[in-house]
Design a protein around this motif. Structure first.
Motif, PDB file in Angstrom:
ATOM      1  N   LEU A 138      -3.150 -38.026-113.643  1.00 51.74           N
ATOM      2  CA  LEU A 138      -4.363 -37.523-113.001  1.00 51.74           C
ATOM      3  C   LEU A 138      -4.945 -36.361-113.785  1.00 51.74           C
ATOM      4  CD1 LEU A 138      -5.867 -38.396-110.429  1.00 51.74           C
ATOM      5  CD2 LEU A 138      -4.702 -36.546-109.224  1.00 51.74           C
ATOM      6  N   GLU A 139      -4.105 -35.484-114.276  1.00 57.02           N
ATOM      7  CA  GLU A 139      -4.582 -34.347-115.056  1.00 57.02           C
ATOM      8  C   GLU A 139      -5.233 -34.808-116.353  1.00 57.02           C
ATOM      9  OE1 GLU A 139      -1.170 -31.899-115.554  1.00 57.02           O
ATOM     10  OE2 GLU A 139      -1.399 -30.899-113.608  1.00 57.02           O
ATOM     11  N   VAL A 140      -4.687 -35.854-116.956  1.00 54.48           N
ATOM     12  CA  VAL A 140      -5.203 -36.345-118.231  1.00 54.48           C
ATOM     13  C   VAL A 140      -6.568 -37.014-118.068  1.00 54.48           C
ATOM     14  CG1 VAL A 140      -4.821 -37.981-120.112  1.00 54.48           C
ATOM     15  CG2 VAL A 140      -2.919 -36.600-119.252  1.00 54.48           C
ATOM     16  N   VAL A 141      -6.723 -37.794-116.987  1.00 55.03           N
ATOM     17  CA  VAL A 141      -7.955 -38.585-116.832  1.00 55.03           C
ATOM     18  C   VAL A 141      -8.981 -37.900-115.950  1.00 55.03           C
ATOM     19  CG1 VAL A 141      -6.668 -40.720-117.140  1.00 55.03           C
ATOM     20  CG2 VAL A 141      -7.119 -39.879-114.815  1.00 55.03           C
ATOM     21  N   ALA A 142      -8.705 -36.693-115.478  1.00 54.05           N
ATOM     22  CA  ALA A 142      -9.589 -36.027-114.520  1.00 54.05           C
ATOM     23  C   ALA A 142     -11.025 -35.954-115.022  1.00 54.05           C
ATOM     24  CB  ALA A 142      -9.057 -34.632-114.202  1.00 54.05           C
ATOM     25  N   GLU A 143     -11.202 -35.446-116.225  1.00 53.06           N
ATOM     26  CA  GLU A 143     -12.552 -35.253-116.748  1.00 53.06           C
ATOM     27  C   GLU A 143     -13.255 -36.586-117.001  1.00 53.06           C
ATOM     28  OE1 GLU A 143     -14.881 -32.792-120.292  1.00 53.06           O
ATOM     29  OE2 GLU A 143     -12.699 -32.674-120.093  1.00 53.06           O
ATOM     30  N   THR A 144     -12.489 -37.584-117.440  1.00 55.44           N
ATOM     31  CA  THR A 144     -13.061 -38.887-117.760  1.00 55.44           C
ATOM     32  C   THR A 144     -13.504 -39.648-116.520  1.00 55.44           C
ATOM     33  OG1 THR A 144     -11.630 -39.039-119.684  1.00 55.44           O
ATOM     34  CG2 THR A 144     -12.662 -41.075-118.946  1.00 55.44           C
ATOM     35  N   LEU A 145     -12.725 -39.557-115.451  1.00 55.50           N
ATOM     36  CA  LEU A 145     -12.971 -40.382-114.277  1.00 55.50           C
ATOM     37  C   LEU A 145     -13.435 -39.598-113.054  1.00 55.50           C
ATOM     38  CD1 LEU A 145      -9.966 -42.873-114.519  1.00 55.50           C
ATOM     39  CD2 LEU A 145     -12.276 -43.150-115.390  1.00 55.50           C
ATOM     40  N   LEU A 146     -12.579 -38.761-112.519  1.00 60.27           N
ATOM     41  CA  LEU A 146     -12.837 -38.157-111.216  1.00 60.27           C
ATOM     42  C   LEU A 146     -14.020 -37.201-111.211  1.00 60.27           C
ATOM     43  CD1 LEU A 146      -9.262 -37.574-109.796  1.00 60.27           C
ATOM     44  CD2 LEU A 146     -10.934 -39.284-109.129  1.00 60.27           C
ATOM     45  N   GLU A 147     -14.268 -36.509-112.307  1.00 64.41           N
ATOM     46  CA  GLU A 147     -15.348 -35.534-112.289  1.00 64.41           C
ATOM     47  C   GLU A 147     -16.725 -36.168-112.414  1.00 64.41           C
ATOM     48  OE1 GLU A 147     -14.571 -32.376-115.036  1.00 64.41           O
ATOM     49  OE2 GLU A 147     -12.619 -31.917-114.177  1.00 64.41           O
ATOM     50  N   GLN A 148     -16.768 -37.505-112.405  1.00 63.72           N
ATOM     51  CA  GLN A 148     -18.047 -38.205-112.427  1.00 63.72           C
ATOM     52  C   GLN A 148     -18.551 -38.508-111.018  1.00 63.72           C
ATOM     53  OE1 GLN A 148     -17.624 -41.739-114.801  1.00 63.72           O
ATOM     54  NE2 GLN A 148     -16.865 -40.655-116.585  1.00 63.72           N
ATOM     55  N   SER A 149     -17.750 -38.241-110.004  1.00 59.32           N
ATOM     56  CA  SER A 149     -18.096 -38.630-108.639  1.00 59.32           C
ATOM     57  C   SER A 149     -18.006 -37.420-107.708  1.00 59.32           C
ATOM     58  CB  SER A 149     -17.132 -39.732-108.164  1.00 59.32           C
ATOM     59  OG  SER A 149     -17.383 -40.055-106.812  1.00 59.32           O
ATOM     60  N   PRO A 150     -18.897 -37.349-106.698  1.00 59.75           N
ATOM     61  CA  PRO A 150     -18.840 -36.233-105.750  1.00 59.75           C
ATOM     62  C   PRO A 150     -17.690 -36.330-104.766  1.00 59.75           C
ATOM     63  CG  PRO A 150     -20.553 -37.772-105.110  1.00 59.75           C
ATOM     64  CD  PRO A 150     -20.042 -38.239-106.441  1.00 59.75           C
ATOM     65  N   SER A 151     -17.067 -37.497-104.664  1.00 62.24           N
ATOM     66  CA  SER A 151     -15.930 -37.684-103.777  1.00 62.24           C
ATOM     67  C   SER A 151     -15.114 -38.855-104.300  1.00 62.24           C
ATOM     68  CB  SER A 151     -16.380 -37.951-102.334  1.00 62.24           C
ATOM     69  OG  SER A 151     -17.205 -39.106-102.290  1.00 62.24           O
ATOM     70  N   ALA A 152     -13.859 -38.920-103.886  1.00 63.71           N
ATOM     71  CA  ALA A 152     -13.009 -40.004-104.386  1.00 63.71           C
ATOM     72  C   ALA A 152     -11.754 -40.132-103.542  1.00 63.71           C
ATOM     73  CB  ALA A 152     -12.616 -39.768-105.845  1.00 63.71           C
ATOM     74  N   THR A 153     -11.185 -41.331-103.557  1.00 62.89           N
ATOM     75  CA  THR A 153      -9.865 -41.584-102.996  1.00 62.89           C
ATOM     76  C   THR A 153      -9.002 -42.162-104.102  1.00 62.89           C
ATOM     77  OG1 THR A 153     -10.716 -41.998-100.768  1.00 62.89           O
ATOM     78  CG2 THR A 153      -8.535 -42.871-101.285  1.00 62.89           C
ATOM     79  N   VAL A 154      -7.821 -41.585-104.280  1.00 64.10           N
ATOM     80  CA  VAL A 154      -6.889 -42.013-105.320  1.00 64.10           C
ATOM     81  C   VAL A 154      -5.715 -42.726-104.659  1.00 64.10           C
ATOM     82  CG1 VAL A 154      -5.345 -41.263-107.172  1.00 64.10           C
ATOM     83  CG2 VAL A 154      -7.528 -40.089-106.806  1.00 64.10           C
ATOM     84  N   PHE A 155      -5.380 -43.893-105.149  1.00 63.47           N
ATOM     85  CA  PHE A 155      -4.194 -44.612-104.700  1.00 63.47           C
ATOM     86  C   PHE A 155      -3.147 -44.447-105.798  1.00 63.47           C
ATOM     87  CE2 PHE A 155      -7.929 -46.713-102.871  1.00 63.47           C
ATOM     88  CZ  PHE A 155      -7.656 -46.555-101.517  1.00 63.47           C
TER      89      PHE A 155
END
Length: 328
Positions: free
Chosen positions: A47-64
């Motif tokens: 999660l720390e590695v992909v945070a900038e690539t994936l999660l920071e593109q969305s205002p909200s998210a759910t991670v499985f």
């Protein structure tokens, strides 16, 4: 329907502005810390590695989050497989429990959805036949993380009694024995218990008994969004007419629409523009928060993050001057 859809070749600027509030980096790292403490070491580091690539593109998210044993068995997942484990929606336990089996959940992998497989006898929510942890491992209201014991299968399919999207994508008329009152009563009850009482009132007062032969689709903003936009919602039926499409479209139908498709509404002159931003499906710049919130053979309801406005339109405090309460 296909013949009535126009194509546009740009993403309006208000689409970009509506999605510019990305998840803060601190929230992602807080979630990673909680995962680490909860024994999900591999997913925490990932999660720390992909945070900038994936999660920071969305205002909200759910991670499985797959368990460490899943990582050990399958090895480091590809970027596409990780995207398949991220939904651009804050899916709370209560919202997940409202989703019926067969409901599709959009993911950050374009064109790919997860499928709810929870049965009436299950106590825990199941997605793609994999049970989630009963409660989120991390939840700050915008970012939620659930644990799962193995990776989701990209090729997962389920045989469901859910109505086929193919029969409705063209919005062709069909015979139905469902009474209009029954059609709306179930939808109204679901909306009232899920924080959409304003839209429920509109359906009860304005649309009861008025069902298009091809059904209707309602894009339902939550009560707080409605009240902050127009105040006394009972006086402004035209505001709600813009959120209703004279055609029943399930989530599977919507995700198959092309960028720039225009959906007509019950408000003359107002259309809903379907576009994608970083793989997220948006309607007049507003993402769907709760796909397939309710559906039967005549009505489909999707919860949206905000009210649907035309390009450049705002709802000022004197919004009552914009609407004729007797026009419906």
């Amino acid at each position: 329907m296909a013949s009535s859809l126009a194509l546009l070749f740009f993403i309006p600027s208000f689409v970009l502005s509506s999605l510019c509030h990305a998840l803060p980096r601190e929230a992602v790292f807080d979630a990673a810390d909680v995962l680490l403490d909860s024994g999900f070491v591999s997913m925490a580091l990932t999660l720390e590695v992909v945070a900038e690539t994936l999660l920071e593109q969305s205002p909200s998210a759910t991670v499985f989050a797959p368990s460490d044993s899943a990582f050990k068995k399958s090895g480091q997942p590809s970027l596409d497989l990780l995207r398949f484990h991220l939904a651009p929606l804050p899916l709370t336990p209560s919202s997940l429990r409202l989703l019926s089996a067969g409901t599709g959940i959009p993911t950050m992998l374009p064109g790919q959805s997860l499928t709810v497989t929870t049965s009436s006898s299950d106590r825990a929510t199941s997605i793609n036949n994999i049970k989630l942890t009963p409660s989120p491992i991390y939840d700050d209201g915008f970012l939620l993380v659930y644990g799962i014991d193995r990776f989701f299968d990209l090729n997962f399919q389920i045989n469901s009694q859910r109505p086929s999207s193919d029969s409705n994508s063209s919005c062709s008329a069909k015979n139905s024995t469902t009474a209009a009152s029954d059609t709306f009563n179930s939808a109204i009850q679901t909306l009232q218990t899920s924080g959409h009482s304003a839209v429920a009132s509109f359906l009860g007062m304005q649309l009861s008994g008025v069902v298009e032969p091809s059904g209707i689709t309602v894009f339902a903003p939550a009560d707080d969004s409605v009240m902050s936009s127009i105040g006394d919602f009972d006086q402004y039926p035209s505001f709600f007419r813009r959120h209703v499409v004279p055609c029943r479209l399930l989530w599977n139908d919507l995700v198959n629409l092309g960028d720039g498709s225009l959906l007509p509404t019950f408000l003359d002159g107002f259309s809903i523009n379907v576009t994608r931003f970083d793989g997220v499906l948006v309607f007049n710049g507003v993402p769907v928060f709760f796909p397939d919130l309710f559906f039967n053979e005549r009505v489909a309801v999707h919860g949206v993050n905000d009210v649907l406005a035309a390009q450049g339109e705002t709802f000022p405090e004197n919004a009552k001057n914009l609407f004729d309460p007797f026009e419906f």
